[in-house]
Every structure is written in structure tokens, then in C-alpha cells.
Design an enzyme around this catalytic site. Structure first.
Site, PDB file in Angstrom:
ATOM      1  N   SER A   1      -0.709  17.107 -10.933  1.00 48.61           N
ATOM      2  CA  SER A   1      -1.148  16.875 -12.318  1.00 48.61           C
ATOM      3  C   SER A   1      -1.621  18.215 -12.856  1.00 48.61           C
ATOM      4  O   SER A   1      -2.372  18.932 -12.196  1.00 48.61           O
ATOM      5  CB  SER A   1      -2.280  15.849 -12.377  1.00 48.61           C
ATOM      6  OG  SER A   1      -2.919  15.908 -13.642  1.00 48.61           O
TER       7      SER A   1
ATOM      8  N   ASP B   1       0.836  -1.203   0.000  1.00 48.28           N
ATOM      9  CA  ASP B   1       0.000   0.000   0.000  1.00 48.28           C
ATOM     10  C   ASP B   1       0.871   1.254   0.000  1.00 48.28           C
ATOM     11  O   ASP B   1       1.432   1.613   1.036  1.00 48.28           O
ATOM     12  CB  ASP B   1      -0.898  -0.046   1.247  1.00 48.28           C
ATOM     13  CG  ASP B   1      -1.816   1.161   1.359  1.00 48.28           C
ATOM     14  OD1 ASP B   1      -1.902   1.948   0.388  1.00 48.28           O
ATOM     15  OD2 ASP B   1      -2.442   1.319   2.423  1.00 48.28           O
TER      16      ASP B   1
END
Ligand SMILES: *[C@@H]1O[C@H](CO)[C@@H](O)[C@H](O)[C@H]1NC(C)=O
Ligand SMILES: *[C@@H]1O[C@H](CO)[C@@H](O)[C@H](O)[C@H]1NC(C)=O
Ligand SMILES: *[C@@H]1O[C@H](CO)[C@@H](O)[C@H](O)[C@H]1NC(C)=O
Ligand SMILES: *[C@@H]1O[C@H](CO)[C@@H](O)[C@H](O)[C@H]1NC(C)=O
Length: 447
Positions: free
Chosen positions: A309, A145
Site C-alpha cells: 500500500s 482464512d
């Protein structure tokens, strides 16, 4: 218990597992990648670890979408809306995982702690990785994870009524396990549940790289959502130690401890759609991606692999500027984007609706054709093919049965301040987690 029986009855798969040690000694073959990653020393470990399918993974099933949404809310501490809770309770009841209201005023419950709010995770984790703990080594299958930083396991300290099929680490059987006196760990979930327990130091090996004194967090109490995930023996966190929950002394992750032994201070994730993927530690495998890798800076101040982003495009049309902060999280199933981007994406899908009350998020007719989503990250265009974005059937147990399908792109849970680039995104990309200079690298890959 009801849960066990039900789980056994629906378990449909049997797989074998394998771990390849690519190279356990000095790495001899070196080329352009050396320069790219500024590897100057010879020697150091590299290894490839293949995921193994979760034997008890339930496959394409009704309710997976709602579960995946609720689980992300829970992981990031956001309250799960009541509507969504009702949807999930309904699904669980149908699956026999929650008590039946038999209409005669007799509610039974399979939940030992009476937490209907807990969200089963078994719908989520398709693939696990084998990890050896202790001396002699005991193999547990852990969920890698990159969105958390604890290595915790079911153990001989976990109460029997909280263990339902998981393999537990038998602490007494490890001659090298040492209790870290005075230390404990606790992870709370947004649904109010928590896992917690003692901390030991012991040998941990992944794919042939061994850390001698890794903090292994033993569960004395696991959230019912993990109890209901029969094949997942624990988690191996790969985010930054800053969010490790051990107190009073925070502990390093396996990657942080192993980093100085690795040929190159990085690992890569190559998750695959509908098949096991792999993680590589210490090297970048040129055959796993196409084109170039674009590296962007990571802001680790919150403990996550956080990057920016710049925007997106849908179906290959013009790029839209929409800068947002995001984290790369292998432990989250879906791709959670800012609301306005999710809205913009689904405006291109005929019949799509954001059915927050009924399903928990965006759904669309299964027959709809989904456009590609391209995330713009630095100079890189990360393309997620449309068919990767059809996540799960809503009103049937298979895509063929269903008329309504659940979207792999969803809006970020309300108060979470970043987008979460989970498995829907990662399955379509090759990603380098570079711990040497805190960068993330992205490349497209053969799909
Ligand atoms: C049974 O459960 C239902 C819904 O969860 C609840 O409305 C009802 O009051 C419960 N009945 C009893 C007798 O606990
Ligand atoms: C209620 O559940 C108990 C225990 O499961 C069972 O013995 C009893 O017969 C049930 N009562 C009704 C009215 O269904
Ligand atoms: C175990 O966790 C539950 C909630 O998840 C909590 O109610 C309970 O008190 C915990 N028990 C211990 C011993 O920590
Ligand atoms: C890094 O992220 C934190 C919080 O997520 C933010 O406060 C900080 O300004 C960011 N730093 C940079 C250099 O962007």
C-alpha cells in the site's frame, strides 16, 4: 463443563445456512471479463459459497476488541503483552469462561490445559462456510482464512475433553479417507498453545467443486482457544502452500488443488458488515463491485497474499505517502496498520487514546464521529467508511450501553513486519485473489 454451560446460555442466534452452486458445468456466458482475466478455455467450474452466521457468535460484547488484538498477536507469533493478558483474563472471568477466584483461595478453572494465556476466538469469527468432507460427505463449518494454509478439522481423533460443541469429522465413517503415513501437522500460536495431529487424504467439496485427494488435517490436540470456539469446526486455509505446516511433506491448499478445474484461477472475497458475505471461486461477479478492479502484484515469498500500500488519506483529505507491506487476511478481524498511520488516523478522532494497558489498543468515546480511512493501493483508493471502524463496545455489552468504544484500526503488533488488512478492511472492499498470475484485485462495492 463450565464453558459449555456458559456458551449455551449466551448463544442468542439461530440461523439457517445455504450454499449456492452457481454453475457446476461449462460456463456459457462470457464477455469482457474473459479478456480481463485472460480466460481462453471454455468450461471449468465456478461456484459461489455463502458464509453462514456463526450460531454461537457472541455479538457486540464487551472485550471483543481486546480479544481481537490478542488473537492477531497470537496468530502471528507475537508475545501478548502482560497488561493485555490481564485485561483478557478479567473479561473471561466475568463471562465465566475462566475460573473464578472466589476470594476463598479456591480458584477453579474451565481451561483443561491450564493455559490462561489462550485467547478465545469465538468473539471473532462471525461467519463460517460449509465444507463437505469424505464419503458419504460430512458437512463441517470452517473458517476460510486467507492468512494460513492448513485445512484442519475437529475429528474423531480429537480428545473428547477438547471438543465443546464442534462438529467433528468422523474419519471411520468416510470410506475414502486414507492416512498419510508419517505425516503430521502442528500450528503453534503466540500464546504458547498449539493444535496438531494426523494427516489424511480425502474428498473435499466446497460449493460443488470437489478435490479428490485433499490433505485434511485431523486434530489430535486443539489449542484451548479453538475448544472455546464452539461453532467453528476447523479452518480452511487459503494462503500459499509454502506455509502449510504438514511435515515432512508440505501439502497444497484446497484452492491450489482446485485451481486447474476452475474456469478462472481465482477466488473473490466479498465479506459484509453485520451480514454473511460470500466467496466466489473461478469467476468474478460484476454485480458485487463498482467501478474497476485494480490489480497489484502479490509477493508470496512469505506464503501470504502480500502487497504494497502506497499510503492513505483520512476523511478524504490529501493523500499521504506512507508505503508499507500488507497482507490480505480474512482470518484476522481488525485492520492493523503501521503505528504512525494508526496514530495519524486517530489524531482525527476527538477523545481517542491508545489505551494499550487498559484495553489493548485505540479506544474513543462511542459518540465520536469517525472519519473514513482510504487505503491507497496502486491507483486504487479503497475507502473504509468511518462507521466500519467503530469495532466494539469496551465498557458495556452493546454500543448503546457503552461510553467507550474500541477501534477497528489498530497498530500492527510490535515485531510483525507487515500490516494486516483484516475483516474491517475486507468488509468494505471486493477483493480478487488471483492465483494464476499472483495478483490481488481491489474494488469498492455497494455498502
Ligand atoms: C487464585 O488466582 C489468583 C489470580 O489468578 C492468584 O493470585 C491466587 O494466588 C490464586 N489462589 C490460589 C489458592 O491458587
Ligand atoms: C472449592 O471448590 C471445590 C470444588 O469446586 C468445592 O467443593 C469447595 O467447596 C470449594 N471450597 C471453597 C472454600 O469454596
Ligand atoms: C497439546 O498442546 C498443548 C499446548 O497447546 C501441549 O502442552 C500438549 O503437550 C499437547 N499434547 C500433545 C499430545 O501434543
Ligand atoms: C518479498 O517479500 C520478502 C519478505 O517478505 C522480501 O524479502 C522481498 O524483498 C520481497 N520481494 C519483492 C520483489 O519485493
Amino acid at each position: 463443563m463450565k464453558v459449555t454451560n456458559t456458551a449455551a446460555a449466551v448463544a442468542a442466534y439461530a440461523f439457517c445456512c445455504c450454499t449456492d452452486l452457481v454453475s457446476g458445468g461449462p460456463v456459457q456466458k462470457r464477455g469482457a471479463l474473459d479478456q480481463l482475466f485472460e480466460i481462453t478455455t471454455l468450461g471449468g467450474m465456478t461456484f459461489k459459497i455463502h458464509q453462514v452466521p456463526n450460531k454461537k457468535f457472541y455479538g457486540q460484547r464487551k472485550g471483543r476488541g481486546s480479544m481481537a488484538i490478542a488473537r492477531a498477536y497470537s496468530k502471528y507469533g507475537a508475545a501478548i503483552p502482560d497488561d493485555l493478558l490481564s485485561v483478557i483474563e478479567e473479561i473471561l472471568r466475568e463471562l465465566g469462561l475462566l475460573g473464578n477466584n472466589d476470594g476463598a483461595g479456591n480458584n477453579s478453572t474451565a481451561d483443561p490445559q491450564g493455559e490462561v494465556a489462550a485467547v478465545p476466538q469465538m468473539f471473532d469469527s462471525e461467519y463460517l462456510c460449509p465444507v463437505e468432507i469424505g464419503t458419504p460427505p460430512q458437512t463441517l463449518n470452517l473458517d476460510f482464512d486467507t492468512g494460513s494454509s492448513d485445512l484442519w478439522v475437529f475429528s474423531s481423533e480429537t480428545p473428547a475433553n477438547q471438543v465443546m460443541g464442534q462438529d467433528a469429522w468422523d474419519i471411520e465413517q468416510s470410506s475414502t479417507a486414507q492416512l498419510l503415513t508419517g505425516e503430521s501437522w502442528a500450528i503453534s500460536y503466540g500464546d504458547g498453545s498449539s493444535s496438531n495431529g494426523n494427516v489424511y487424504l480425502d474428498r473435499v467439496s466446497v460449493g460443488g467443486v470437489t478435490v479428490q485427494n485433499q490433505a485434511v488435517e485431523s486434530a489430535r490436540n486443539v489449542s484451548v482457544s479453538f475448544t472455546q470456539r464452539p461453532d467453528t469446526d476447523g479452518l480452511l486455509g487459503l494462503a500459499f502452500g509454502a506455509i502449510n505446516t504438514v511435515r515432512p511433506t508440505q501439502q497444497k491448499t484446497f484452492f491450489e488443488n482446485a485451481i486447474s478445474d476452475l474456469a478462472s484461477p481465482l477466488f473473490t472475497a466479498n465479506l459484509r458488515k453485520a451480514e454473511p458475505g460470500n466467496y466466489n471461486f473461478g469467476f468474478v461477479d460484476r454485480t458485487e463491485y463498482t467501478g474497476d478492479i485494480t490489480f497489484v502484484p502479490v509477493n508470496s515469498s512469505s506464503g501470504f497474499w502480500q502487497f504494497t500500500s502506497e499510503g492513505y488519506s483520512v476523511a478524504g483529505s490529501d493523500a499521504v505517502s506512507a508505503p508499507h507491506e500488507a497482507i490480505a487476511d480474512t482470518g484476522t478481524t481488525l485492520l492493523f496498520l503501521p503505528q504512525e498511520i494508526a496514530d495519524a488516523y486517530y489524531s482525527n478522532v476527538q477523545g481517542a487514546v491508545n489505551d494499550v494497558r487498559g484495553a489493548g489498543g485505540y479506544v474513543f468515546p462511542c459518540a465520536a464521529s469517525l472519519p473514513d480511512y482510504t487505503a491507497i493501493i496502486g491507483s486504487h483508493q479503497a475507502v473504509i467508511p468511518g462507521d466500519f471502524i467503530n469495532f466494539a463496545p469496551v465498557d458495556g455489552n452493546t454500543f448503546e450501553d457503552a461510553t467507550t468504544c474500541f477501534g477497528g484500526i489498530q497498530a500492527s503488533p510490535g515485531n510483525i513486519r507487515f500490516a494486516i488488512y483484516g475483516d474491517i478492511f475486507l468488509k468494505a472492499q471486493f477483493v480478487v485473489f488471483h492465483g494464476g498470475n499472483n495478483q490481488l484485485g481491489f474494488a469498492n462495492k455497494p455498502l
